[in-house]
Write an enzyme that holds these catalytic residues in place. Structure first.
Site, mmCIF file in Angstrom:
data_model
loop_
_atom_site.group_PDB
_atom_site.id
_atom_site.type_symbol
_atom_site.label_atom_id
_atom_site.label_comp_id
_atom_site.label_asym_id
_atom_site.label_seq_id
_atom_site.Cartn_x
_atom_site.Cartn_y
_atom_site.Cartn_z
ATOM 1 N N TYR A 79 13.124 -6.691 8.942
ATOM 2 C CA TYR A 79 13.444 -6.566 7.513
ATOM 3 C C TYR A 79 14.851 -6.002 7.350
ATOM 4 O O TYR A 79 15.685 -6.532 6.621
ATOM 5 C CB TYR A 79 12.419 -5.647 6.827
ATOM 6 C CG TYR A 79 12.600 -5.556 5.332
ATOM 7 C CD1 TYR A 79 11.942 -6.427 4.480
ATOM 8 C CD2 TYR A 79 13.448 -4.601 4.771
ATOM 9 C CE1 TYR A 79 12.113 -6.366 3.107
ATOM 10 C CE2 TYR A 79 13.628 -4.527 3.397
ATOM 11 C CZ TYR A 79 12.953 -5.409 2.579
ATOM 12 O OH TYR A 79 13.142 -5.339 1.219
ATOM 13 N N ASP A 138 8.480 -3.543 -5.129
ATOM 14 C CA ASP A 138 7.113 -3.041 -4.955
ATOM 15 C C ASP A 138 6.847 -1.842 -5.856
ATOM 16 O O ASP A 138 5.816 -1.760 -6.529
ATOM 17 C CB ASP A 138 6.872 -2.632 -3.493
ATOM 18 C CG ASP A 138 7.174 -3.754 -2.529
ATOM 19 O OD1 ASP A 138 7.385 -4.897 -2.992
ATOM 20 O OD2 ASP A 138 7.209 -3.496 -1.318
ATOM 21 N N SER A 191 0.834 -1.200 0.000
ATOM 22 C CA SER A 191 0.000 0.000 0.000
ATOM 23 C C SER A 191 0.871 1.254 0.000
ATOM 24 O O SER A 191 0.512 2.268 -0.592
ATOM 25 C CB SER A 191 -0.938 -0.012 1.204
ATOM 26 O OG SER A 191 -0.210 -0.170 2.395
HETATM 27 C C1 GLA Z 1 8.904 -5.914 0.968
HETATM 28 C C2 GLA Z 1 9.905 -4.973 0.299
HETATM 29 C C3 GLA Z 1 10.352 -5.513 -1.062
HETATM 30 C C4 GLA Z 1 10.816 -6.950 -0.957
HETATM 31 C C5 GLA Z 1 9.808 -7.799 -0.172
HETATM 32 C C6 GLA Z 1 10.321 -9.180 0.103
HETATM 33 O O1 GLA Z 1 7.708 -5.956 0.229
HETATM 34 O O2 GLA Z 1 9.342 -3.693 0.137
HETATM 35 O O3 GLA Z 1 11.361 -4.685 -1.600
HETATM 36 O O4 GLA Z 1 12.092 -7.027 -0.389
HETATM 37 O O5 GLA Z 1 9.457 -7.209 1.057
HETATM 38 O O6 GLA Z 1 10.491 -9.877 -1.083
#
Ligand code: GLA
Length: 382
Positions: free
Chosen positions: A219, A169, A124
């Site tokens: 992350y 994304d 989003s």
């Molecule tokens: C999130 C991040 C992406 C990617 C995914 C995992 O969506 O924004 O850049 O790293 O996680 O694949």
């Protein structure tokens, strides 16, 4: 949505706005590979962020989030990330990239609306960043190409949302094409549209409705673990710049002896990059069962090796495994909540939903929502 966002704009501001739509995304396979210079296989979807926007004569930025009934203002000369209310950051972060490139920014009014569920792993935030970047490029007449705008939208996420995301994304949102997935090489940004019309199959997204607070910190930690693995390999193999250049044999030699956790993380990535390449061959042959099996393997890796799943996501994937009609399933996106993506035989979708909803709710005490989606076009003026 177009009428709704235009109406809200006319209630709050004067003049005729431009309306831009930018979609959320799914990803078939290739998770946590983008920031390791690997490949991804995403597509834009029919859920999108909509921004109604026009320039002002002064230096002020006035924003409204119609869904939340919130407003926010700031001066162009004072652009910075704001507090913990997230939505203005995605717009401001995108706007801030223009002056950073030496393009003078003007004040603007904007109303935001979105039907991309938040925290569902459907990007989003990227949708808002891409919508804003695309709209400002039009209004400021800067003639930037889409790939440049993708990179600017990604920077917005790094600098204003604090998540060191890869490029997937924003790329999918901006570059999506109806009925196709994008095979994207995240090292070169070369891409190919692969037809993805699945006869008799549906893409079913099951939303856990959880977003564990770990998501963004973990992350960034995963990124660092991957970088650590590369640094250890580079001590011996100087040509290696990312996990894209690494094989499992190289990990056996230089990473496993140093640290088993870093080995586990980087091994998942190396395997996942190869799995994606094999999946593209499956797609070409039309062997969807082989692709689906790889999705299940990806999930196991994300859960056990990369450790970005959670009990809710694992529950959903385990549940659907019992159904022959489910060709493949896995958690999707960054992890720690959000959606699973499932390839399901059309005739079995209703039965599956009827079974899994009450079971999930009983197990977790949470509602289960679902979406049936298919690849759609990327960012556009509507
Ligand atoms: C999130 C991040 C992406 C990617 C995914 C995992 O969506 O924004 O850049 O790293 O996680 O694949």
């Amino acid at each position: 949505m177009k009428e709704k966002v235009a109406k809200k704009y006319s209630e709050l501001f004067e003049g005729n706005p431009m309306i831009v739509r930018s979609p959320g995304r799914i990803n078939i396979i290739g998770e946590h590979t983008d920031y390791n210079d690997g490949f991804v296989l995403p597509a834009a979807i029919d859920k999108a962020a909509y921004i109604a926007i026009s320039l002002r004569d002064d230096d002020e930025i006035h924003l409204a989030a119609a869904d939340l009934n919130e407003t926010f203002s700031i001066s162009v000369n004072d652009l910075k990330p704001v507090g913990d209310t997230s939505w203005p950051n995605f717009i401001l972060g995108a706007a801030a990239q223009f002056p950073k490139r030496g393009i003078p920014l003007k004040g603007f009014n904007a109303v935001l609306m979105s039907d991309v569920p938040m925290g569902a792993g459907l990007s989003s935030s990227a949708a808002i960043e891409c919508a804003t970047t695309f709209a400002l490029n039009e209004l400021l007449q800067t003639n930037l190409d889409r790939i440049t705008m993708v990179k600017m939208a990604q920077k917005a996420e790094h600098e204003y949302a604090g998540v060191m995301c890869g490029i997937m994304d924003q790329f999918a949102s901006m570059m999506g094409k109806k009925d196709h997935v994008i095979k994207l090489d995240c090292r070169t940004l070369e891409y190919e549209y692969v037809p993805f019309k699945l006869k008799g199959l549906k893409i079913l997204l099951l939303n856990t409705n959880v977003k564990h607070s770990l998501a963004s910190s973990e992350y960034n930690t995963r990124r660092k673990e991957c970088e650590q693995a590369v640094a250890w390999v580079k001590e011996h193999e100087q040509q290696v710049n990312s996990l894209r250049d690494v094989t499992e044999e190289i990990l056996d030699k230089y990473v496993l002896p140093k640290d088993t956790l870093v080995d586990k993380r980087s091994r998942f990535v190396v395997q996942e990059i190869n799995r994606l390449l094999k999946s593209c061959e499956d797609l070409q042959r039309g062997d969807l069962q082989a692709l689906g099996n790889k999705m299940f393997t990806t999930h196991a890796g994300l859960s056990k090796m990369y450790e970005v799943s959670c009990k809710e996501l694992d529950y959903l994937v385990d549940f659907v495994k019992k159904y022959d009609a489910v060709i493949g399933a896995r958690m999707m996106g960054g992890g720690f909540g959000g959606c699973t993506i499932n390839l399901v035989k059309e005739e079995a979708v209703d039965e599956l939903i009827a079974a899994i909803r009450p079971a999930y709710e009983k197990e977790t005490g949470l509602p289960l929502t679902y979406y049936i989606d298919s690849p759609e076009n990327g960012t556009e003026i509507i």
